[in-house]
Design a protein around this motif. Sequence first.
Motif, mmCIF file in Angstrom:
data_model
loop_
_atom_site.group_PDB
_atom_site.id
_atom_site.type_symbol
_atom_site.label_atom_id
_atom_site.label_comp_id
_atom_site.label_asym_id
_atom_site.label_seq_id
_atom_site.Cartn_x
_atom_site.Cartn_y
_atom_site.Cartn_z
ATOM 1 N N ASP A 156 31.068 41.281 44.205
ATOM 2 C CA ASP A 156 30.023 41.126 43.597
ATOM 3 C C ASP A 156 28.900 41.895 44.531
ATOM 4 O O ASP A 156 29.168 42.507 45.336
ATOM 5 N N ASP A 185 24.607 45.113 36.998
ATOM 6 C CA ASP A 185 23.417 43.889 36.668
ATOM 7 C C ASP A 185 22.246 44.365 36.236
ATOM 8 O O ASP A 185 21.841 45.792 35.956
ATOM 9 N N ASP A 209 22.985 33.171 34.347
ATOM 10 C CA ASP A 209 23.993 32.749 35.228
ATOM 11 C C ASP A 209 24.538 31.087 35.206
ATOM 12 O O ASP A 209 23.848 30.363 34.749
HETATM 13 C C1 GAL Z 1 22.934 37.888 38.930
HETATM 14 C C2 GAL Z 1 24.408 38.185 37.855
HETATM 15 C C3 GAL Z 1 25.389 37.183 38.894
HETATM 16 C C4 GAL Z 1 25.418 37.874 40.087
HETATM 17 C C5 GAL Z 1 24.103 37.827 40.928
HETATM 18 C C6 GAL Z 1 24.277 38.740 42.242
HETATM 19 O O1 GAL Z 1 21.873 38.688 37.849
HETATM 20 O O2 GAL Z 1 24.232 37.366 36.638
HETATM 21 O O3 GAL Z 1 26.427 36.885 38.131
HETATM 22 O O4 GAL Z 1 26.089 39.147 40.098
HETATM 23 O O5 GAL Z 1 23.077 38.686 40.115
HETATM 24 O O6 GAL Z 1 23.050 39.009 42.883
#
Ligand code: GAL
Length: 656
Positions: free
Chosen positions: A338, A414, A470
């Motif tokens: 990620d 994202d 999230d």
């Molecule tokens: C959020 C996303 C999460 C993760 C995070 C990383 O916007 O929904 O799943 O990827 O950013 O910064």
Amino acid sequence: MFARQSLFQKNNLFIFLSAALMLLSFSCSQKKPVSVVWLDELGAEPAIEGWGESQANKSVDGNPLTIAGQSFERGLGTHAEGRYRIKLDGKAKSFHALVGVDDEIKKTQQGAERASVEFIVSATDKKNNKKIIWKSGVMKAGEPAREVNVELKGFVYLDLIVSDAGDGMPYDHADWCEAKIEYLGMKPEAVKPYVSKPYILTPPAPPEPRINGPKVFGVRPGSPFLFTIPATGERPMTFEAEGLPAGLKLDGSTGQITGVVDKPGTYLVKLIARNRLGTAERTLRLEVGDKICLTPPMGWNSWNCWGCSVTAENVRQSARAMVEKGLINYGWTYINIDDCWHGKRDPKTGEIRSNEKFPDMKALADYVHSLGLKIGLYTDCGPKTCAGYEGSEGHEEQDIMTYAKWGYDYVKIDWCYCEGKDPRVAYKKFGDAIKKAPRDIVFSICNWGRENPWEWGESVGGNLWRTTGDITDTWVSMSRIGFGQAGLSKYAGPGHWNDPDMLVVGKVGWGPDLRPTRLTPDEQYTHISLWCLLAAPLLIGCPIEQMDDFTLGLLTNVEVLEVDQDPLGRQADRVAEGENYQVWAKEMEDGSRAVGLFNLDPYDHMKIRVNFSDLGLGSGSYRVRDLWRQKDLGTFSKYFEAEVAPHGVVLIRIFP
Ligand code: GAL
């Protein structure tokens, strides 16, 4: 004389009786004076809240309790969706409190505008009848506290509830101030939500070979092919495949099928696994065409565990453990990095490079592939990622080509720093690039459900799209997201899936310090059952090398995973609901129905029934199988009923 005497005697008697009565009532009231217990004395710990942690005598953020400028010394600071249950004995007198939205959310304009809650007081009598005895109505930030004053005589439970007033939970900081119960008999007690010890339902895999995983697999002509036959059973095991299209070859000892198929078409391949105890066979339908991701992706993602502290070594460890713990034998495939891997762009070419925690992105991909797994990464459609690393804005196609060159199979994109953009336009740039890429890349859209990605996600090339913000490891978060998917089933199908976010089982932490998920064992069964019914992408959010047996059991139940991976690709719908329960069901390729009976009550077990007519099943009798236990429960007609644990599930399959 006689009369006077008698009058005198009567007077004496009267005085005597009154004195005795006074004495009696005095001694009675001496025995049972009205006592008071304050909510903060019962403690904040048994409270259930939708965000943060409830606190005694403080707001949920730890500030003095304050409503519309008025501060209170005592009370409970909590957050919608909130619950607090108190046990009474029928002799409690009254409940009193002053309630409202805590001023602390007025720090931001968003908070001041969006906070809205409703306080609800409900009570249960000795005959188990529940009724709402007080409601605040919708309360917003800055409104003066409203007063609750209710009689409690005859009630055995008092429930203090904070609802989100129907507009979502953000900023719903809610205070029960000066909250107290006056009682005569037993001292009221806080009731803790039900928590059982971890219990493993998944039976161990038999030693004989068994082929698991998806029954259908899509690949584009000309793309590098990798499919590892997922099979449980004693090793050594050998593999064969009959009817493989030209261009593919199988490694008989690892079960890895690799190569390139040029000719589009549907190929029925007979997979065979053998060990010293027997042989298993299964047909895999290979679709060589323009669609990939024909069943929801199953894998791992670094975010819910490591957050921004993730390193290449964390990724390697989870990949290795995916094989060593046997998860690969159930169809678990993707290892996804990620946020927080990006470095700076090459100043001359603009090509993205990784940061020092990821010294060699290609070597990492090669390593993961060598294990028979696939690898994914993350980027953002804005100039920066959510964690502030280099985003892909202006480099959409270039970045996709770089990922392809490195050998990546999955990209999550994202939505930070993208407000104001049209997501259809922004995401299509990536979708178009992915179409041109020389390998198959699963495209995961992550714009938190903004502008209904289920309506346009597939048309811009998306294979999955997040439907909400999230997830975190609480019941309120998981259940609101999961049960909130109602109505979206028509947008899911082979190649394009609604994504209710990643799994919060095992150890999580969103950073270097991990802790066990806060979901109870029953809540975790609910989480996995619901996600499988929803045909959701399944991305494990804990370090696999640290996975305990309970979590492993949750993630290696073939009959449960089959519900997620069913080739028909249906997402379940809610078919029945009551105040504290829901029933969700989906049709499987073989005509059977997978059904989840969910108990939403945090305290009590409940009998939940599914009527076969609600599933579109006619009269007649049906075989019912418990999927977690992998056991037939018998034949039933008209309905099936089961006792379900608080926040738990019974997951069944009904065979015509
Ligand atoms: C959020 C996303 C999460 C993760 C995070 C990383 O916007 O929904 O799943 O990827 O950013 O910064």
